[in-house]
Design a protein around this motif. Structure first.
Motif, short mmCIF file in Angstrom:
data_model
loop_
_atom_site.label_atom_id
_atom_site.label_comp_id
_atom_site.label_asym_id
_atom_site.label_seq_id
_atom_site.Cartn_x
_atom_site.Cartn_y
_atom_site.Cartn_z
N TYR A 1 0.85 -1.20 0.00
CA TYR A 1 0.00 0.00 0.00
C TYR A 1 0.88 1.26 0.00
CZ TYR A 1 -2.59 3.76 2.31
OH TYR A 1 -3.12 4.98 2.65
N THR A 2 1.91 1.24 0.85
CA THR A 2 2.83 2.38 0.94
C THR A 2 3.50 2.63 -0.41
OG1 THR A 2 3.27 1.79 3.23
CG2 THR A 2 4.85 3.25 2.19
N ILE A 3 3.95 1.55 -1.03
CA ILE A 3 4.63 1.69 -2.33
C ILE A 3 3.66 2.23 -3.38
CG2 ILE A 3 5.73 0.38 -4.21
CD1 ILE A 3 7.01 -1.35 -1.94
N LEU A 4 2.43 1.71 -3.36
CA LEU A 4 1.45 2.19 -4.33
C LEU A 4 1.15 3.67 -4.12
CD1 LEU A 4 -1.02 -0.82 -4.52
CD2 LEU A 4 0.59 -0.07 -6.26
N LEU A 5 1.13 4.06 -2.86
CA LEU A 5 0.90 5.47 -2.55
C LEU A 5 2.04 6.32 -3.12
CD1 LEU A 5 -1.46 6.60 -0.89
CD2 LEU A 5 0.04 6.70 1.08
N LEU A 6 3.26 5.83 -3.00
CA LEU A 6 4.41 6.57 -3.53
C LEU A 6 4.40 6.57 -5.06
CD1 LEU A 6 7.07 5.60 -0.92
CD2 LEU A 6 6.49 7.91 -1.58
N ILE A 7 3.97 5.46 -5.63
CA ILE A 7 3.86 5.42 -7.10
C ILE A 7 2.83 6.46 -7.54
CG2 ILE A 7 3.07 4.01 -9.06
CD1 ILE A 7 4.42 1.60 -7.68
N TRP A 8 1.77 6.56 -6.77
CA TRP A 8 0.74 7.56 -7.10
C TRP A 8 1.32 8.97 -6.99
CZ3 TRP A 8 -3.10 7.90 -10.01
CH2 TRP A 8 -4.09 8.88 -9.86
#
Lengths: 310, 228, 291
Positions: free
Chosen positions: C124-131
């Motif tokens: 989730y954290t990584i996806l947030l950063l990708i976003w």
């Protein structure tokens, strides 16, 4: 065959001994009633059976295996509802069931899930989020989750808590059905004797973490020792008449105008005739099935009802 | 007494003569530069300031007589010392009304030069004093030191190559004094400070801007609009 | 484990709260981009006020790379809250909902369940950063174009050549992912100790705020503990935007000024992550579930 064998199970929380040297066994095909008042140690015991709480001492064997050593294999064959049937409220019944089926180690098909929902009568609400469900529906969904992976042993902790009479009846029928039709072994805990009495084949009663009685339901609920609550046109007069008669030796002191005594079920018509002959109009003669009464017989209330057990 | 008067006369003669010679030299250099009406040049610019870390950038410069100059980045970001310092030779000498003083000779690099000090006549001129090191043989400025009212003293050093006949350098090094600069940490959110050695290195060094010209397009008739 | 991870991700991405974080980031970045699009000149003038006294900076400072740097600088202070919303809720939220006990009666070891939960919060954290990368970098690049990256550091100015910037952002985002994973691990660790989500979320933010203050204050007593605080290392992503220069003070393209700082910070963060997760699992394995 022993499905569950518990020996000298003890759980201490700091100074409090919640479960004390408890031993019992559940046989294959049993609907095993686990009775005790609130705080008696039922939930702690059930949580130990499900590895949620680590015992301080004692041994638990399920399906002949040590729970400590074979946790995973054992839990694969257990379905449980512990107290409230809490599920993910933001997911639908179908999604919840699928998710827990996967967690139980099976790959569910749509048909499988819908079948389970059908059994608990929720098929028509399969795609609704759980937050729109009533307490009874949640309870039924909880049971569906316990059943979805087709376990051998089903543990239901206070499954009728918070349900309306119809809900209670539904759950009762469901449990009987699981036992008779699907040949499942079921452990049901409750603090209501009336509930357990109607479904259990064997019963364990605990108090303050200790075992009081473990027996077949038929033996425990001896019809010769039925506790009766009497209501008449003049309860005080009736009490006085009974006190001075042969019926009086099982009579409890009148409290709040209530007359309670123990009778053999077969003597009830005779008892009724006696009262009528003494010009007492009998409104009702009701058998009482409260656990409290039962405890009165075997525990704290001993001094009052000693006669009942003699 | 006679001897003394003779000495004063000789001194004044020499001095006036030297001043005239200096003026003539500057005029010659100017005349050489005047051949160039305009030019365009492409080059590489390097900023060497201790507290600025910047890559070498491509630049394009435009010049048109008498003093129009424009430096254009060819992409990227460039940092130049403030004050509108036009990094070109004309800006140093094309000022109307100045006094030229001969200040002897000096060696710039390996070239012997005559040192000429230019003093603007106008009282409100930004330039207070300009010192030119002129290569008499080639009639080009090798180095200049300019003191301004607003922007301190800066130095320019010129290196010539194939465009020496036009008096246009291949390389210019522009040096200036830098003030220390510090931003509060709160603005940058830099929690780690730079080490002491780096700090020391950053103090009191001169800043430099170096432009290496690759080619010149001379007198191609540049439009005025470029400088707007 | 993989199956459980999928289930945890399924749960995370079926919760409205998850999308709240993505929406918040979209809004925050949108506001910054709009602000800089409309009044970017004033902003750069303000930031460069001190520097502009002596130098004139020529070129498109307000380009996509610069905007992304501003966004990262502003956002990475607030993203921990959004991460805590999910990570600090991983165990406590289930305990609060009552689903934890059901989950733990399933035939999986507690370690497996907890690791799946942790990895889900990391994803989730990584996806947030990708976003953030999509919105902050790529969208800014589309809106503002690209050019050299001009950065004001506390003691010097750095101009990174546009062709040398992108890989630095890749590195910075990877490092930010590590820093934010540390926040996730902290939130995850604290979620073991409560049966409601608010407590661990507030506790996570409090720890981060206190440690950040300690990291920022220049007091000798605090200086001793600074190297051990994870917050001191969370901003090391900025080191990707500083390069070495040669003797002529000329930028060495593709270099990093202090690569050892990045390595050291990464090690400290990884140790924190291991510490928080292992500590949490150790505690939880022994814990009696009474919720």
């Amino acid at each position: 065959m022993e499905i569950v064998k518990v020996e000298a199970l003890t759980k201490k929380f700091d100074q409090l001994t919640a479960v004390n040297q408890l031993s019992f066994s559940v046989l294959s095909g049993d609907v095993y009633g686990f009775l005790g008042q609130n705080g008696a140690g039922k939930s702690t015991t059930i949580r130990m059976l499900l590895t949620l709480i680590t015992p301080t001492a004692g041994e638990i064997q399920i399906f002949g295996l040590s729970l400590l050593k074979h946790r995973k294999e054992i839990l694969q064959q257990i379905g449980a509802v512990i107290e409230k049937p809490d599920v993910y409220k933001y997911l639908s019944a179908y999604e919840n069931l699928t998710l827990f089926a996967k967690l139980s180690g099976i790959q569910p098909t749509r048909t499988m899930i819908m079948e389970q929902l059908e059994i608990v009568g929720l098929a028509h609400r399969a795609n609704d989020t759980v937050k729109t469900f009533s307490q009874g529906m949640k309870q039924r969904l909880g049971i569906a989750i316990a059943l979805v992976h087709n376990p051998q042993l089903i543990i239901l902790d206070e499954p009728t808590n918070g349900l309306d009479p119809q809900g209670i009846a539904d759950i009762r029928n469901l449990i009987l059905n699981l036992s008779k039709q699907y040949k499942k072994t079921v452990i049901v805990s409750s603090h209501l004797l009336s509930e357990i009495e109607q479904i259990a084949s064997r019963i364990l009663i605990i108090d303050k973490g200790r075992k009081l009685v473990e027996d077949h339901a038929a033996s425990l609920f001896d019809p010769s020792k039925t506790i009766i609550e009497l209501d008449t046109n003049n309860n005080e007069a009736a009490y006085n008449i009974l006190s001075n008669s042969n019926w009086g030796n099982t009579l409890q002191p009148i409290r709040n105008g209530q007359i309670i005594l123990q009778l053999n079920k077969l003597d009830i018509p005779l008892f009724n005739q006696y009262l009528v002959s003494k010009d007492i109009a009998v409104y009702s003669l009701q058998p009482r099935h409260s656990l409290e009464d039962y405890f009165l017989q075997i525990t704290a209330g001993k001094q009052h009802v000693e006669a009942f057990t003699n | 007494m006679y001897k003394f008067l003779l000495l004063v006369f000789v001194f004044c003669y020499i001095n006036v003569n030297a001043q005239e010679q200096a003026m003539q030299l500057v005029q010659k250099v100017k005349a050489k530069l005047d051949v160039v009406n305009d030019y365009t040049a492409e080059g590489k610019m390097r900023t060497d300031v201790t507290f600025i870390k910047a890559p070498v950038g491509k630049v394009k410069v435009y010049y048109k007589k008498p003093n129009k100059f424009r430096l254009e980045r060819n992409g990227g970001i460039s940092i130049l010392p403030k004050g509108g310092i036009s990094i070109n030779i004309s800006s140093m000498i094309v000022v109307n009304g100045y006094m030229a003083l001969d200040a002897g000779t000096a060696v710039v690099g390996t070239t012997n030069t005559r040192v000429i000090k230019l003093l603007p006549n106008a009282e409100n001129s930004d330039i207070i004093l300009s010192t030119l090191y002129i290569d008499e043989a080639n009639l080009v400025i090798r180095k200049s030191v300019t003191t301004t009212r607003e922007n301190g003293t800066y130095e320019m050093e010129m290196f010539y190559g194939k465009f020496i006949s036009y008096g246009l350098p291949d390389k210019v090094i522009f040096s200036f004094n830098t003030k220390d600069y510090k931003l509060p940490k709160g603005v940058t959110l830099e929690l780690d400070d730079v080490d002491q050695a780096t700090k020391e290195k950053m103090k009191g060094k001169k800043g430099k801007v170096e432009i290496i010209y690759a080619n010149y397009a001379i007198n191609s008739g540049l439009a005025e609009s470029i400088f707007k | 484990m993989w199956k459980h991870l999928q289930i945890e991700l399924y749960k995370i991405f079926h919760r409205p709260r998850t999308y709240l974080a993505f929406a918040a980031i979209t809004a925050l970045i949108g506001v910054i981009q709009l602000g800089l699009k409309v009044d970017g000149k004033e902003y750069t003038e303000f930031v460069m006020a001190d520097f502009a006294g002596s130098f004139s900076v020529d070129g498109k400072i307000l380009n996509g790379y610069f905007i992304c740097y501003v966004i990262l600088q502003l956002l990475l202070v607030h993203v921990p809250l959004l991460i805590a919303l999910i990570a600090a809720d991983m165990i406590s939220g289930e305990a609060n909902m009552g689903t934890l006990r059901l989950l733990l009666t399933k035939p999986q070891s507690r370690t497996e369940i907890l690791l799946a939960k942790f990895f889900a919060s990391v994803i989730y954290t990584i996806l947030l950063l990708i976003w953030i990368a999509i919105m902050g970098l790529f969208l800014s690049m589309a809106i503002f174009g690209t050019d050299d990256l001009f950065i004001m550091k506390s003691s010097y100015v750095v101009v990174v050549k546009s062709s040398d910037v992108f890989w630095r952002y890749c590195g910075a985002f990877c490092f930010a992912a590590l820093a934010m994973t540390t926040v996730a691990a902290l939130g995850f660790f604290l979620s073991f100790f409560a049966e409601n989500s608010i407590g661990p979320i507030v506790a996570t933010m409090s720890v981060i705020i206190v440690c950040t203050i300690l990291s920022t204050m220049n007091i000798p007593l605090f200086n001793l503990i600074k190297p051990y605080l994870f917050t001191s290392h969370m901003v090391t992503w900025k080191e990707f935007f500083d390069f070495k220069v040669n003797d002529a003070n000329e930028a060495i393209i593709g270099s990093i000024q202090y690569p050892e700082k990045i390595i050291k910070s990464a090690i400290v963060l990884v140790l924190h992550i291991i510490g928080f997760v292992a500590g949490g699992i150790w505690y939880f394995k022994k814990k009696d579930v009474l919720s």
